[in-house]
Enzyme design. Structure first.
Site, PDB file in Angstrom:
ATOM      1  N   GLU A 199     -63.337 -21.227  63.640  1.00 57.62           N
ATOM      2  CA  GLU A 199     -63.500 -22.222  63.390  1.00 57.62           C
ATOM      3  C   GLU A 199     -62.755 -22.966  62.446  1.00 57.62           C
ATOM      4  O   GLU A 199     -62.586 -22.069  61.424  1.00 57.62           O
ATOM      5  CB  GLU A 199     -65.105 -22.328  63.174  1.00 57.62           C
ATOM      6  N   ASP A 213     -66.950 -17.529  62.723  1.00 60.46           N
ATOM      7  CA  ASP A 213     -67.290 -18.537  61.763  1.00 60.46           C
ATOM      8  C   ASP A 213     -67.025 -18.169  60.425  1.00 60.46           C
ATOM      9  O   ASP A 213     -68.039 -17.489  59.913  1.00 60.46           O
ATOM     10  CB  ASP A 213     -68.689 -18.726  62.197  1.00 60.46           C
ATOM     11  N   ASP A 249     -74.974 -18.245  61.743  1.00 59.70           N
ATOM     12  CA  ASP A 249     -73.574 -18.094  61.710  1.00 59.70           C
ATOM     13  C   ASP A 249     -73.170 -17.066  62.724  1.00 59.70           C
ATOM     14  O   ASP A 249     -71.922 -17.247  63.313  1.00 59.70           O
ATOM     15  CB  ASP A 249     -73.208 -17.545  60.308  1.00 59.70           C
TER      16      ASP A 249
END
Length: 192
Positions: free
Chosen positions: A67, A7, A140
């Site tokens: 992501e 992420d 996260d």
């Protein structure tokens, strides 16, 4: 297969390693790279590259799932996030890893059934699926796990991947129209 999930972020970058061999995926690692204390942006980017290559060299994952940056109102933040993502991808490519990007809404949809789910909802569902004991301090890390788990689902069922790509293209087309409409409404003096 061992999947490295990331992420991306320039202040906090989440990462996870998910081992998908066997009947149930197993978490090998899940944490964050805390970058807020590094004052200079270029040094943060360098640290992302070095830390990602270190993770790859230590765990030897087969694939990177990351992501994709999302469209936001703050262009500078988007650009910085895109650089963080690009550096992580470059680190993976430098180690001959294959890479897949997933949009945030696709990840949330696969994990929770709701493309607009909160970080807390994603973490709670992952906790029940994968059975980790405690939710990390920084979500996260669970977001990175969500990326890796989404990749696992796509690799297990390629039809899902094709359906997601079609939905994403339709969504982007609609949002591009909306963006143009917004631009015209906000700048009538520039359009004849």
């Amino acid at each position: 297969m061992l999947i490295l999930g990331i992420d991306p972020g320039t202040q906090i970058l989440g990462y996870s390693l998910l081992d998908t061999d066997g009947p149930t995926p197993k978490i090998e690692a899940m944490d964050v790279l805390y970058l807020k204390k590094i004052p200079e942006f270029n040094l943060r980017i360098r640290q992302i590259f070095l830390s990602t290559t270190r993770l790859i060299d230590s765990f030897h994952p087969d694939h990177l799932a990351i992501e994709a940056p999302f469209f936001g109102k703050n262009v500078q933040s988007m650009l910085k996030l895109g650089r963080a993502q690009g550096v992580a991808i470059a680190a993976a490519i430098s180690r001959d890893l294959s890479v897949t990007e997933y949009e945030p809404s696709v990840i949330k949809q696969h994990i929770t059934g709701n493309g607009n789910a909160s970080k807390e909802q994603v973490a709670a569902i992952l906790r029940s699926i994968l059975g980790f004991e405690q939710t990390p301090k920084y979500l996260d890390a669970t977001d990175a796990l969500a990326v890796a788990y989404t990749c696992h689902l796509h690799l297990s069922n390629p039809v899902t991947d094709i359906q997601d790509q079609l939905k994403s293209k339709q969504k982007k087309h609609k949002s591009a129209k909306q963006q143009w409409s917004d631009f015209v409404n906000q700048n009538p003096n520039l359009v004849n």
